[in-house]
Design a protein around this motif. Structure first.
Motif, PDB file in Angstrom:
ATOM      1  N   VAL A 140      26.222  41.148  32.583  1.00  0.00           N
ATOM      2  CA  VAL A 140      26.345  39.861  33.807  1.00  0.00           C
ATOM      3  C   VAL A 140      27.759  39.665  33.756  1.00  0.00           C
ATOM      4  CG1 VAL A 140      25.547  37.486  34.002  1.00  0.00           C
ATOM      5  CG2 VAL A 140      23.929  38.948  33.574  1.00  0.00           C
ATOM      6  N   THR A 141      28.334  39.294  32.699  1.00  0.00           N
ATOM      7  CA  THR A 141      29.884  38.854  32.652  1.00  0.00           C
ATOM      8  C   THR A 141      30.765  39.510  33.042  1.00  0.00           C
ATOM      9  OG1 THR A 141      30.053  39.632  30.038  1.00  0.00           O
ATOM     10  CG2 THR A 141      29.538  37.203  30.717  1.00  0.00           C
ATOM     11  N   GLY A 142      30.322  41.148  32.905  1.00  0.00           N
ATOM     12  CA  GLY A 142      31.299  42.181  33.449  1.00  0.00           C
ATOM     13  C   GLY A 142      31.131  42.219  34.910  1.00  0.00           C
ATOM     14  N   ALA A 143      30.108  42.235  35.492  1.00  0.00           N
ATOM     15  CA  ALA A 143      29.902  41.990  36.903  1.00  0.00           C
ATOM     16  C   ALA A 143      30.506  40.916  37.497  1.00  0.00           C
ATOM     17  CB  ALA A 143      28.274  42.329  37.154  1.00  0.00           C
ATOM     18  N   LYS A 144      30.295  39.743  37.022  1.00  0.00           N
ATOM     19  CA  LYS A 144      30.793  38.513  37.450  1.00  0.00           C
ATOM     20  C   LYS A 144      32.407  38.698  37.567  1.00  0.00           C
ATOM     21  CE  LYS A 144      30.559  34.654  39.314  1.00  0.00           C
ATOM     22  NZ  LYS A 144      30.006  34.552  40.470  1.00  0.00           N
ATOM     23  N   ALA A 145      33.106  39.085  36.422  1.00  0.00           N
ATOM     24  CA  ALA A 145      34.347  39.095  36.337  1.00  0.00           C
ATOM     25  C   ALA A 145      34.880  40.034  37.508  1.00  0.00           C
ATOM     26  CB  ALA A 145      35.055  39.755  35.067  1.00  0.00           C
ATOM     27  N   ALA A 146      34.294  41.187  37.826  1.00  0.00           N
ATOM     28  CA  ALA A 146      34.615  42.078  38.766  1.00  0.00           C
ATOM     29  C   ALA A 146      34.563  41.352  40.293  1.00  0.00           C
ATOM     30  CB  ALA A 146      33.463  43.454  38.919  1.00  0.00           C
ATOM     31  N   GLU A 147      33.669  40.702  40.457  1.00  0.00           N
ATOM     32  CA  GLU A 147      33.302  40.101  41.657  1.00  0.00           C
ATOM     33  C   GLU A 147      34.487  38.843  41.891  1.00  0.00           C
ATOM     34  OE1 GLU A 147      29.683  37.650  42.214  1.00  0.00           O
ATOM     35  OE2 GLU A 147      30.799  36.079  43.072  1.00  0.00           O
ATOM     36  N   VAL A 148      34.755  38.131  40.598  1.00  0.00           N
ATOM     37  CA  VAL A 148      35.968  37.237  40.894  1.00  0.00           C
ATOM     38  C   VAL A 148      37.234  37.741  41.402  1.00  0.00           C
ATOM     39  CG1 VAL A 148      37.025  35.260  39.514  1.00  0.00           C
ATOM     40  CG2 VAL A 148      34.514  35.627  39.520  1.00  0.00           C
ATOM     41  N   MET A 149      37.421  39.237  40.546  1.00  0.00           N
ATOM     42  CA  MET A 149      38.728  39.713  40.880  1.00  0.00           C
ATOM     43  C   MET A 149      39.085  40.157  42.453  1.00  0.00           C
ATOM     44  SD  MET A 149      39.553  41.891  37.443  1.00  0.00           S
ATOM     45  CE  MET A 149      37.946  42.363  37.028  1.00  0.00           C
ATOM     46  N   LEU A 150      37.837  40.809  42.954  1.00  0.00           N
ATOM     47  CA  LEU A 150      37.622  41.091  44.314  1.00  0.00           C
ATOM     48  C   LEU A 150      37.622  39.930  45.292  1.00  0.00           C
ATOM     49  CD1 LEU A 150      35.145  43.947  43.868  1.00  0.00           C
ATOM     50  CD2 LEU A 150      37.287  44.096  44.849  1.00  0.00           C
ATOM     51  N   THR A 151      37.128  38.862  44.859  1.00  0.00           N
ATOM     52  CA  THR A 151      36.903  37.862  45.947  1.00  0.00           C
ATOM     53  C   THR A 151      37.831  36.621  45.907  1.00  0.00           C
ATOM     54  OG1 THR A 151      35.067  36.744  44.838  1.00  0.00           O
ATOM     55  CG2 THR A 151      34.353  38.185  46.211  1.00  0.00           C
ATOM     56  N   ALA A 152      38.018  36.047  44.744  1.00  0.00           N
ATOM     57  CA  ALA A 152      39.093  34.957  44.256  1.00  0.00           C
ATOM     58  C   ALA A 152      40.328  35.277  43.723  1.00  0.00           C
ATOM     59  CB  ALA A 152      38.213  33.941  43.135  1.00  0.00           C
ATOM     60  N   GLY A 153      40.534  36.431  42.778  1.00  0.00           N
ATOM     61  CA  GLY A 153      41.754  36.724  42.357  1.00  0.00           C
ATOM     62  C   GLY A 153      41.774  36.889  40.930  1.00  0.00           C
ATOM     63  N   ILE A 154      43.044  37.263  40.213  1.00  0.00           N
ATOM     64  CA  ILE A 154      43.245  37.524  39.030  1.00  0.00           C
ATOM     65  C   ILE A 154      44.148  36.675  38.348  1.00  0.00           C
ATOM     66  CG2 ILE A 154      42.850  39.935  39.330  1.00  0.00           C
ATOM     67  CD1 ILE A 154      45.984  40.531  39.715  1.00  0.00           C
ATOM     68  N   SER A 155      44.141  35.442  38.858  1.00  0.00           N
ATOM     69  CA  SER A 155      45.125  34.116  38.106  1.00  0.00           C
ATOM     70  C   SER A 155      44.136  33.369  37.146  1.00  0.00           C
ATOM     71  CB  SER A 155      45.476  33.223  39.305  1.00  0.00           C
ATOM     72  OG  SER A 155      44.421  32.685  39.792  1.00  0.00           O
ATOM     73  N   HIS A 156      44.834  32.777  36.388  1.00  0.00           N
ATOM     74  CA  HIS A 156      44.146  31.718  35.653  1.00  0.00           C
ATOM     75  C   HIS A 156      43.041  30.836  36.155  1.00  0.00           C
ATOM     76  CE1 HIS A 156      43.545  28.180  33.162  1.00  0.00           C
ATOM     77  NE2 HIS A 156      43.719  28.883  32.226  1.00  0.00           N
ATOM     78  N   GLU A 157      43.577  30.466  37.400  1.00  0.00           N
ATOM     79  CA  GLU A 157      42.722  29.470  38.200  1.00  0.00           C
ATOM     80  C   GLU A 157      41.435  30.177  39.129  1.00  0.00           C
ATOM     81  OE1 GLU A 157      45.921  29.305  38.251  1.00  0.00           O
ATOM     82  OE2 GLU A 157      46.039  27.575  37.143  1.00  0.00           O
ATOM     83  N   ALA A 158      41.649  31.359  39.265  1.00  0.00           N
ATOM     84  CA  ALA A 158      40.611  32.029  39.633  1.00  0.00           C
ATOM     85  C   ALA A 158      39.398  32.243  38.791  1.00  0.00           C
ATOM     86  CB  ALA A 158      41.162  33.441  40.345  1.00  0.00           C
ATOM     87  N   PHE A 159      40.015  32.796  37.577  1.00  0.00           N
ATOM     88  CA  PHE A 159      39.024  33.158  36.584  1.00  0.00           C
ATOM     89  C   PHE A 159      38.235  31.742  35.659  1.00  0.00           C
ATOM     90  CE2 PHE A 159      41.735  37.115  35.723  1.00  0.00           C
ATOM     91  CZ  PHE A 159      40.624  37.919  36.317  1.00  0.00           C
ATOM     92  N   LEU A 160      39.249  30.698  35.596  1.00  0.00           N
ATOM     93  CA  LEU A 160      38.638  29.379  35.393  1.00  0.00           C
ATOM     94  C   LEU A 160      37.527  28.846  36.330  1.00  0.00           C
ATOM     95  CD1 LEU A 160      38.543  26.587  33.587  1.00  0.00           C
ATOM     96  CD2 LEU A 160      40.360  25.985  34.910  1.00  0.00           C
ATOM     97  N   TYR A 161      37.997  28.809  37.573  1.00  0.00           N
ATOM     98  CA  TYR A 161      36.816  28.195  38.460  1.00  0.00           C
ATOM     99  C   TYR A 161      35.825  28.959  38.840  1.00  0.00           C
ATOM    100  CZ  TYR A 161      40.325  24.368  38.516  1.00  0.00           C
ATOM    101  OH  TYR A 161      41.267  23.547  38.040  1.00  0.00           O
ATOM    102  N   HIS A 162      36.092  30.369  38.982  1.00  0.00           N
ATOM    103  CA  HIS A 162      34.918  31.202  39.346  1.00  0.00           C
ATOM    104  C   HIS A 162      34.240  32.127  38.336  1.00  0.00           C
ATOM    105  CE1 HIS A 162      36.069  29.963  43.479  1.00  0.00           C
ATOM    106  NE2 HIS A 162      37.355  30.080  43.050  1.00  0.00           N
ATOM    107  N   TYR A 163      34.827  32.214  37.328  1.00  0.00           N
ATOM    108  CA  TYR A 163      33.915  33.076  36.460  1.00  0.00           C
ATOM    109  C   TYR A 163      33.840  32.154  35.181  1.00  0.00           C
ATOM    110  CZ  TYR A 163      34.122  36.265  32.248  1.00  0.00           C
ATOM    111  OH  TYR A 163      33.611  37.165  31.057  1.00  0.00           O
ATOM    112  N   PHE A 164      34.683  31.490  34.475  1.00  0.00           N
ATOM    113  CA  PHE A 164      34.193  30.684  33.291  1.00  0.00           C
ATOM    114  C   PHE A 164      33.273  29.590  33.709  1.00  0.00           C
ATOM    115  CE2 PHE A 164      35.179  27.428  29.945  1.00  0.00           C
ATOM    116  CZ  PHE A 164      34.959  28.476  28.832  1.00  0.00           C
ATOM    117  N   HIS A 165      33.461  28.927  34.876  1.00  0.00           N
ATOM    118  CA  HIS A 165      32.607  27.762  35.372  1.00  0.00           C
ATOM    119  C   HIS A 165      31.287  28.425  35.695  1.00  0.00           C
ATOM    120  CE1 HIS A 165      35.700  24.519  35.947  1.00  0.00           C
ATOM    121  NE2 HIS A 165      35.578  24.760  34.620  1.00  0.00           N
TER     122      HIS A 165
END
Ligand SMILES: Cc1cc2nc3c(=O)[nH]c(=O)nc-3n(C[C@H](O)[C@H](O)[C@H](O)COP(=O)(O)OP(=O)(O)OC[C@H]3O[C@@H](n4cnc5c(N)ncnc54)[C@H](O)[C@@H]3O)c2cc1C
Length: 442
Positions: A316-341
């Motif tokens: 689940v976390t592997g797939a979510k990280a991929a989705e975030v990189m493709l749709t939100a970005g690869i910045s700290h903010e993108a990972f914080l708001y779209h992956y971690f949250h």
């Protein structure tokens, strides 16, 4: 040297992701990058490093494929659940403490038992077929700067746009990432596993249940006996588990009665297969993401405290990280708001998970857990609560909210009256279901 422009937005066509680790988390991330990337009309270059050659004798984990893994693979990753790998189905758990046992039927939420690394090979093969470049050999160095990431591995170096840490709790690799980022690995518990061969007829005669033990043994927080097709896997977990603790666990009468004496003796005299202590995360890593890096699976520690389905969490976390990189970005903010949250239910549940663990340790220390099983054996609601605790479907917070803490204490105390303990308590299933299998004959 030409430097790459600093682009931290969603991955674009031709950008490169470097993944360290080809366990379920790394492979799932790679598969999702390829799948979703194609849907979005982008071909992402994915390079995955895997440093271990697993074989039939590898002993990395038990190999239970627990729900909702079927849905995760099929709906989230878009790959078929590999039915061909399933050696046996599991319909529930026995929970044991001291003289008491309770049978917890999971109501059709089946788990499956497979060879412990079979799913890793299946997912990695799938990723490779989708065009992921899989490089064998360990990564020895990591560099991350504003413009790019680079890794040095036994099979050569690679430069890319973002790094995915899917290295599990590998101490060396966690150290590499800790050196170049604020990432700090999760706190861990340790588990030792033994593979104890037993006659196939005997194993087939055992019920399709996993046995979970909460013994009053100090160093062993819990132990598990899982019947496979040709052997039992026995594992114990705690802060400082040792081979000596494993032997003492195997000698407990409630454990010994599950495994044929001959099999245990043969395993013991032949210096049978035992793993070294293997860590598993107790809570999330700190700073598990940042500009140009994100961790997934055990490396991120985004697992439900004290619950068993780490493979599913990894996917689940592997797939979510991929989705975030493709749709939100690869910045700290993108990972914080779209992956971690996206995993806030797990984060918010941590204090409850810690409280449950303390309660279990307290109960073990003072020999109170058998009373819990005794009371639960008389009350269907308490049984359902135990099922919820073990299944991992609900957060601890949700369980308490659904069932009500005061109500549970009342039911527990009521269950203890009158205190006339029988030698064995079984509950939870209508008589027709109870005939589905039999406990190991002894
Ligand atoms: C004793 C035990 C039994 C378990 N049993 C089960 C079970 O039955 N069912 C279940 O769902 N979960 C189980 N788990 C949990 C489960 O194994 C993990 O949650 C899951 O493996 C996490 O997947 P991952 O991809 O994050 O990490 P891993 O599966 O650990 O994969 C990490 C990969 O990274 C590679 N790697 C690390 N460093 C490097 C490097 N420098 N270069 C290249 N490659 C590298 C490693 O070789 C490894 O293949 C068990 C855990 C333990 C400790």
């Amino acid at each position: 040297m030409q430097t790459r422009p600093m682009r931290l937005g969603p991955l674009e066509d031709g950008q490169r992701v470097i993944i360290i680790g080809g366990g379920p988390a790394g492979s799932s991330c790679a598969i999702a990058l390829k799948n979703l990337g194609r849907k979005l009309g982008r071909d992402i270059d994915v390079v995955l490093y895997e440093g271990t050659q697993y074989g039939p004798d590898s002993i990395k984990r038990v190999g239970v494929l627990a729900p909702p893994l079927v849905q995760t693979l099929e709906n989230t990753l878009g790959v078929n659940f590999p039915c061909q790998l399933v050696a046996r189905k599991i319909v529930g758990y026995y929970l044991h403490s001291g003289r008491y046992s309770i049978r917890l039927y999971m109501g059709g939420n089946l788990s499956y038992v497979a060879h412990n690394v079979a799913l890793d090979a299946y997912l990695l093969g799938m990723a490779s077929r989708m065009g992921v470049r899989v490089l064998s050999g360990r990564v020895k160095d990591i560099k991350i700067n504003h413009h790019e990431v680079s890794v040095e591995g036994e099979s050569g170096g690679t430069r890319g746009d973002v790094l995915v840490g899917a290295f599990g709790l590998d101490s060396f690799t966690a150290g590499l990432l800790e050196k170049v980022t604020p990432y700090r690995r999760p706190r861990a518990l340790y588990s030792i596993m033994a593979k104890i061969p037993a006659p196939v007829e005997y194993l087939l005669g055992c019920e399709d249940y996993i046995h979970v033990f909460l013994p009053s043994m100090g160093e062993v927080e819990f132990g598990v006996v899982t019947p496979k097709l040709t052997h039992f896997i026995v594992n114990i977990a705690g802060r400082r588990v040792s081979h000596e603790a494993l032997r003492r666990f195997l000698a407990l009468p409630e454990v010994a009665r599950l495994i044929p004496t001959d099999a245990l003796a043969a395993w013991s005299t032949s210096g049978g297969l035992v793993s070294p202590p293997i860590p598993f995360p107790l809570e999330p890593a700190r700073n598990s993401y940042g500009d140009r890096y994100v961790t997934v699976g055990d490396a991120a520690g985004l697992v439900r405290a004290y619950k068993g389905n780490g493979i599913n969490a990894a996917c689940v976390t592997g797939a979510k990280a991929a989705e975030v990189m493709l749709t939100a970005g690869i910045s700290h903010e993108a990972f914080l708001y779209h992956y971690f949250h996206a995993f806030s239910d797990i984060i918010k549940d941590l204090p409850y998970g810690r409280a449950v663990r303390r309660l279990v340790l307290f109960g073990e220390g003072y020999g109170l857990l058998p009373l819990v099983l005794y009371a639960a054996g008389k009350d269907r609601t308490l049984v359902n609560v135990l099922i919820d605790f073990l299944s991992g479907h609900k957060t601890y917070h949700r369980i308490l909210k659904d069932w009500g803490g005061v109500e549970l204490i009342y039911r527990f105390l009521k269950g203890l009256l009158p205190w006339m303990p029988p030698a064995r308590v079984e509950a939870t299933k209508p008589a027709a279901e109870a005939t589905m299998g039999r406990l190991a004959p002894r």
